[in-house]
Design a protein around this motif. Structure first.
Motif, PDB file in Angstrom:
ATOM      1  N   GLN A  31       0.822  -1.213   0.000  1.00  0.00           N
ATOM      2  CA  GLN A  31       0.000   0.000   0.000  1.00  0.00           C
ATOM      3  C   GLN A  31       0.857   1.265   0.000  1.00  0.00           C
ATOM      4  OE1 GLN A  31      -2.359  -0.521   3.546  1.00  0.00           O
ATOM      5  NE2 GLN A  31      -3.866  -1.840   2.519  1.00  0.00           N
ATOM      6  N   ASN A  32       2.191   1.079  -0.033  1.00  0.00           N
ATOM      7  CA  ASN A  32       3.114   2.210  -0.015  1.00  0.00           C
ATOM      8  C   ASN A  32       2.910   3.087   1.231  1.00  0.00           C
ATOM      9  OD1 ASN A  32       5.272   3.689  -0.984  1.00  0.00           O
ATOM     10  ND2 ASN A  32       3.946   5.108  -2.139  1.00  0.00           N
ATOM     11  N   ARG A  33       2.859   2.401   2.374  1.00  0.00           N
ATOM     12  CA  ARG A  33       2.738   3.108   3.667  1.00  0.00           C
ATOM     13  C   ARG A  33       3.980   2.750   4.495  1.00  0.00           C
ATOM     14  NH1 ARG A  33      -3.119   1.489   5.806  1.00  0.00           N
ATOM     15  NH2 ARG A  33      -2.631   3.073   7.402  1.00  0.00           N
ATOM     16  N   PRO A  34       5.106   3.385   4.189  1.00  0.00           N
ATOM     17  CA  PRO A  34       6.389   2.968   4.781  1.00  0.00           C
ATOM     18  C   PRO A  34       6.456   3.112   6.302  1.00  0.00           C
ATOM     19  CG  PRO A  34       6.617   5.057   3.613  1.00  0.00           C
ATOM     20  CD  PRO A  34       5.272   4.529   3.257  1.00  0.00           C
ATOM     21  N   SER A  35       5.801   4.122   6.847  1.00  0.00           N
ATOM     22  CA  SER A  35       5.850   4.294   8.306  1.00  0.00           C
ATOM     23  C   SER A  35       5.163   3.129   8.996  1.00  0.00           C
ATOM     24  CB  SER A  35       5.199   5.619   8.710  1.00  0.00           C
ATOM     25  OG  SER A  35       5.969   6.717   8.279  1.00  0.00           O
ATOM     26  N   LYS A  36       3.995   2.739   8.493  1.00  0.00           N
ATOM     27  CA  LYS A  36       3.289   1.611   9.111  1.00  0.00           C
ATOM     28  C   LYS A  36       4.054   0.305   8.882  1.00  0.00           C
ATOM     29  CE  LYS A  36      -0.388   3.460  10.964  1.00  0.00           C
ATOM     30  NZ  LYS A  36      -0.596   3.384  12.434  1.00  0.00           N
ATOM     31  N   ALA A  37       4.676   0.178   7.717  1.00  0.00           N
ATOM     32  CA  ALA A  37       5.458  -1.034   7.436  1.00  0.00           C
ATOM     33  C   ALA A  37       6.609  -1.159   8.424  1.00  0.00           C
ATOM     34  CB  ALA A  37       5.982  -1.008   6.000  1.00  0.00           C
ATOM     35  N   LEU A  38       7.308  -0.030   8.666  1.00  0.00           N
ATOM     36  CA  LEU A  38       8.416  -0.058   9.618  1.00  0.00           C
ATOM     37  C   LEU A  38       7.900  -0.380  11.023  1.00  0.00           C
ATOM     38  CD1 LEU A  38      11.402   0.355  10.249  1.00  0.00           C
ATOM     39  CD2 LEU A  38      10.946   2.826  10.464  1.00  0.00           C
ATOM     40  N   TYR A  39       6.767   0.178  11.394  1.00  0.00           N
ATOM     41  CA  TYR A  39       6.141  -0.111  12.693  1.00  0.00           C
ATOM     42  C   TYR A  39       5.950  -1.621  12.856  1.00  0.00           C
ATOM     43  CZ  TYR A  39       2.491   0.071  16.368  1.00  0.00           C
ATOM     44  OH  TYR A  39       1.753  -0.112  17.519  1.00  0.00           O
ATOM     45  N   ALA A  40       5.405  -2.253  11.821  1.00  0.00           N
ATOM     46  CA  ALA A  40       5.138  -3.691  11.897  1.00  0.00           C
ATOM     47  C   ALA A  40       6.425  -4.506  11.918  1.00  0.00           C
ATOM     48  CB  ALA A  40       4.257  -4.113  10.729  1.00  0.00           C
ATOM     49  N   VAL A  41       7.422  -4.103  11.141  1.00  0.00           N
ATOM     50  CA  VAL A  41       8.683  -4.854  11.073  1.00  0.00           C
ATOM     51  C   VAL A  41       9.380  -4.866  12.434  1.00  0.00           C
ATOM     52  CG1 VAL A  41      11.031  -4.820  10.128  1.00  0.00           C
ATOM     53  CG2 VAL A  41       9.067  -4.566   8.601  1.00  0.00           C
ATOM     54  N   VAL A  42       9.516  -3.703  13.067  1.00  0.00           N
ATOM     55  CA  VAL A  42      10.217  -3.669  14.364  1.00  0.00           C
ATOM     56  C   VAL A  42       9.412  -4.405  15.431  1.00  0.00           C
ATOM     57  CG1 VAL A  42      11.424  -1.522  13.816  1.00  0.00           C
ATOM     58  CG2 VAL A  42       9.258  -1.432  15.067  1.00  0.00           C
ATOM     59  N   SER A  43       8.100  -4.493  15.249  1.00  0.00           N
ATOM     60  CA  SER A  43       7.267  -5.184  16.229  1.00  0.00           C
ATOM     61  C   SER A  43       7.441  -6.694  16.181  1.00  0.00           C
ATOM     62  CB  SER A  43       5.790  -4.830  16.017  1.00  0.00           C
ATOM     63  OG  SER A  43       5.561  -3.456  16.216  1.00  0.00           O
ATOM     64  N   GLU A  44       8.076  -7.216  15.128  1.00  0.00           N
ATOM     65  CA  GLU A  44       8.371  -8.649  15.066  1.00  0.00           C
ATOM     66  C   GLU A  44       9.561  -9.034  15.943  1.00  0.00           C
ATOM     67  OE1 GLU A  44       8.325 -10.581  11.141  1.00  0.00           O
ATOM     68  OE2 GLU A  44       7.863  -8.589  10.306  1.00  0.00           O
TER      69      GLU A  44
END
Length: 821
Positions: A31-44
């Motif tokens: 969806q080209n939402r890099p901030s949310k993507a980064l949020y999810a990645v670090v949460s792993e």
């Protein structure tokens, strides 16, 4: 999707949340939402403890510089994850990160996260040795988590608070918050397994010598962790299980578990795990005679600690372990330097202790540092330095009080203290088990809110020097300072013109015999064989003993509860040939001796108090002890009235006697600041071994005064006494939890408050026998016998009548043994 994962992670169920975060990150990239993507990645990240934490922490720091991290919610998540990792690896960095989390969470109105951030700062403060700040922040976060209905945070902070108590050896007290955490986690849907609470409970059970349930819990926890990536948790449980084996004397499995913990910790760069397990492994190797292995293990532990240089808690222990090892290898100068550095670090930690009891427990936890250095200096015949090293820990709390007490202001009760009074009254007035359990829990919470006095921030800078101590000893006096340790204990025998160290049996041997003898005496049995064995362990090796008539005993460990007058050589009890005085430390003995010289003439020679004077059912013996502050246990003590009145006849006038309903806590507190010769308290006594500040003398009820009738240890310390002698004619007043730093009891609280001498008891006594012994004691004081000689004469009268030690050995003189009235 993200909301579901966040809900799981909020309950610390990171492993379940991880695959959802992974799917979310893919979706947000699409969806080209890099901030949310980064949020999810670090949460792993928290779900996998098998990776190197330092490398991950560095990556998270780099992530903060990315443009997509400028979104405040994403930035907050990165900081939160980084703080979670740092708390296990670098407490100083963690503290700074959680301060950032707190500020940003407040800005974004995430108040529950702000509460957690404050609690995490408290955990970091504890690891860094700042126990004062730690207590305030963790207790506040714990309380707010209940208000905010955040059970995951309640579990977290109840767990870490309990774990902190375990570190301070307050094992039984620790079970309260730990069991609370485990109960909430198991009864609340959506919460993770409470790993911290579980492994802390393992150590608490082991500390209470409940080895079977501790081992069973450790095995269940390890089985649950197998196949997971929670490597740091596995390491901690291996350490806990190794300590169970060690305490049980099973050194081979202990060594295996410590090695396993170190291997896991090294794999994930868990420097704290290497530091902790490495020190324990070194001690284990040393015990089995593998000094090269011990030296390698302790060097690894110290090297690991350099990676987390701000974390002080384990440093003094590990330096002292290395000092002992290199000393055995013949490197004396290196050993001395390590001991000195270790003691300096302990002093820093004591300065930041939150309460007097935490001071005591920290000193007890670090006792091997002082006893090891003492033994090393004695071997080098450096006796002056040996005494100073020992006196830095012995009676330290009491010494501080004697030096600084007059500067501590009397204050009106705070709201927290008033609430504690209300709860104590409620506890006294109910016998219902459920109500008492609920009130006791509330008392515990209320006690945590009471701030320590300024005294706890003072540090004793000048322990007594040998020459000064010897000047305060009469030619007939022998002062013996005991140090219980493994594999050998020590006695430091000091007279006015000599000093000699002696090597004694191990701590375990002496304490087993001492505890058994106390049990025999309390059962009204006379065990001469055991009395003689203890004499041979503690007094017979000391060549000065038969040459002197006055003993001053500075006890250690279980010796605080041992009546030395009831030890026996092959012919007679010690009481037959010697007086016995007890002192918290040589420094306290000297400070009191100096204070006695400056004591002013008493304006009120005698204050006598007997609250429970009404007639009683006399068919059974009446004892002056209760097992808890409970109205139904406060039976009449009819002989106490005659006791205080008879004593008044023997002593100069004027006198003040408080009887029955007039014997209230409020009236005594008002009188206590007057200059007096004798304060005699014939009351019920209550010794709480788990929460020593709750130990109390029980006065007559007087709800209108705002007092609860329980003069507790914490209140006694705040009194401003000017008394030459306080007699606690109640039961168990000399009893309390013991450690190398002293015994936390009513007696030492009165010493701290300003009494020169305290006469106390080591077990419960029958009312009539107590009255008779006290009458004899004071009749001898009236004809100008020294305090210690007057008590000995009264005790001898009972011994000569054929009574066993139960009836006469409980009473002891603590503090100044001399002086007449």
């Amino acid at each position: 999707m993200l909301d579901k994962a966040d809900t799981l992670s909020w309950g610390n169920r990171w492993a379940e949340a991880q695959p959802i975060y992974a799917k979310a990150s893919q979706l947000f990239r699409f969806q080209n939402r890099p901030s949310k993507a980064l949020y999810a990645v670090v949460s792993e990240i928290p779900a996998d403890e098998s990776v190197s934490a330092p490398a991950t922490i560095l990556k998270l720091t780099q992530d903060l510089a990315k443009p997509e991290a400028q979104d405040l919610e994403t930035k907050l998540r990165i900081l939160t994850i980084r703080g979670m990792l740092q708390i296990n690896y670098d407490a100083a960095e963690a503290r700074a990160t959680w301060q950032e989390v707190f500020s940003l969470a407040i800005k974004l109105h995430h108040y529950e996260l702000a509460t957690r951030a404050e609690g995490e700062q408290g955990i970091a403060a504890f690891i860094l040795g700042d126990t004062d700040t730690a207590k305030k922040q963790v207790v506040r976060a714990w309380g707010l988590s209940k208000v905010e209905r955040d059970p995951a945070a309640t579990v977290r902070y109840a767990s870490v608070f309990g774990a902190g108590l375990v570190q301070l050896h307050r094992y039984k007290e620790a079970l309260t918050p730990l069991d609370q955490a485990i109960k909430i986690a198991s009864s609340t849907n959506g919460l993770a397994y409470p790993t911290i609470a579980v492994y802390a409970k393992i150590e608490a059970l082991a500390g209470l010598h409940q080895y079977e349930p501790a081992l069973a819990l450790a095995n269940r926890s390890l089985a649950r962790l197998q196949g997971t990536t929670y490597e740091a948790h596995k390491s901690q449980v291996y350490i806990s299980r190794g300590s169970i084996s060690r305490e049980s004397g099973n050194w081979t499995p202990a060594i295996s578990d410590y090695e396993q913990a170190i291997n896991i910790s090294k794999k994930i760069d868990n420097y704290r795990g290497v530091t902790d397990a490495g020190g324990l492994l070194a001690q284990s190797y040393e015990h089995v005679g593998n000094l090269p292995g011990a030296l390698n293990a302790i060097n690894d532990a110290i090297e690991a600690n350099t990676k987390i240089p701000d974390e002080l808690y384990l440093v003094p222990r590990n330096l002292a372990i290395k000092a002992g090892i290199v000393g055995q290898l013949g490197h004396v100068d290196e050993s001395d330097a390590l001991y000195r550095k270790s003691i300096a670090l302990v002093d820093v930690m004591i300065e930041h202790a939150a309460t007097i009891n935490i001071q005591r427990y920290l000193l007890a936890e670090m006792s091997d540092v002082y006893s090891g250095y003492f033994a090393s200096l004695c071997r080098q015949k450096r006796y002056e330095e040996a005494l100073v090293a020992l006196e830095k820990v012995r009676g330290r709390v009491e010494s501080e009080a004697l030096q600084h007490h007059t500067s501590q202001p009397i204050h009106s009760p705070t709201p927290e203290e008033r609430e504690l009074t209300r709860l104590n009254i409620a506890l006294v007035n109910t016998d219902d088990p459920a109500s008492r359990a609920s009130i006791t829990s509330a008392i515990y919470t209320s006690e945590l809110q009471i701030n320590p006095s300024a005294l706890t921030q003072e540090t004793i800078a000048h322990p007594v020097h040998l020459e000064a101590l010897q000047r305060s000893l009469s030619p007939n006096t022998l002062l013996i300072e005991y140090v219980l340790a493994e594999p050998n204990s020590h006695a430091f025998a000091i007279t006015h013109d000599s000093v000699t160290p002696y090597r004694l049996p191990s701590k375990s041997v002496i304490e087993e015999d001492a505890n058994q003898y106390r049990k025999e005496i309390r059962g009204e049995r006379e065990d001469r064989a055991l009395a003689q064995r203890l004499f041979s362990e503690l007094l017979e090796p000391i060549k000065e003993y038969p040459q002197k008539t006055d003993l001053v005993i500075v006890p250690d460990g279980s010796l605080h509860l041992l009546p030395f007058s009831a030890l026996s050589d092959k012919t007679a009890y010690v009481l037959k040939t010697h007086t016995v005085d007890v002192a918290p430390s040589a420094t306290v003995y000297d400070l009191i001796a100096q204070r006695v010289k400056r004591r002013e003439v008493a304006s009120m020679p005698y204050i006598g108090v007997a609250a429970w004077t009404q007639p009683a059912d006399t068919r059974n013996p009446i004892v002056r002890a209760i097992t808890g502050p409970q109205r139904s246990q406060l039976v009449p003590l009819p002989d106490s009235k005659e006791e205080v009145e008879t004593i008044a006849e023997d002593l100069p006038h004027p006198s003040t006697i408080l009887l029955g309903a007039d014997a209230t806590e409020a009236r005594f507190k008002k009188l206590s600041s007057q200059s007096t010769d004798v304060v005699h308290l014939a009351l019920h006594g209550y010794a709480d071994l788990d929460y020593p500040d709750r130990s109390a003398l029980v006065f007559a009820p007087d709800p209108a005064s705002g007092e609860d009738g329980l003069l507790q240890v914490r209140e006694i310390r705040g009194l401003h006494l000017k008394a030459r002698m306080v007699t606690l004619s109640a039961c168990n007043t000399g009893v309390g939890p013991v450690g190398q730093s002293g015994v936390a009891n009513l007696v030492n609280a009165f010493i701290e408050a300003g009494a020169d001498t305290v006469v106390s008891t080591l077990w419960e006594l029958e009312d009539h026998t107590t009255e008779h012994l006290m009458a004899q004691f004071y009749s001898k004081l009236a004809v100008h016998n020294r305090k210690v000689e007057a008590l000995r004469t009264a005790q001898l009268e009972l011994l000569d009548r054929g009574l066993p030690p139960y009836y006469w050995a409980s009473f002891q003189v603590v503090g100044d043994p001399n002086g007449t009235f």
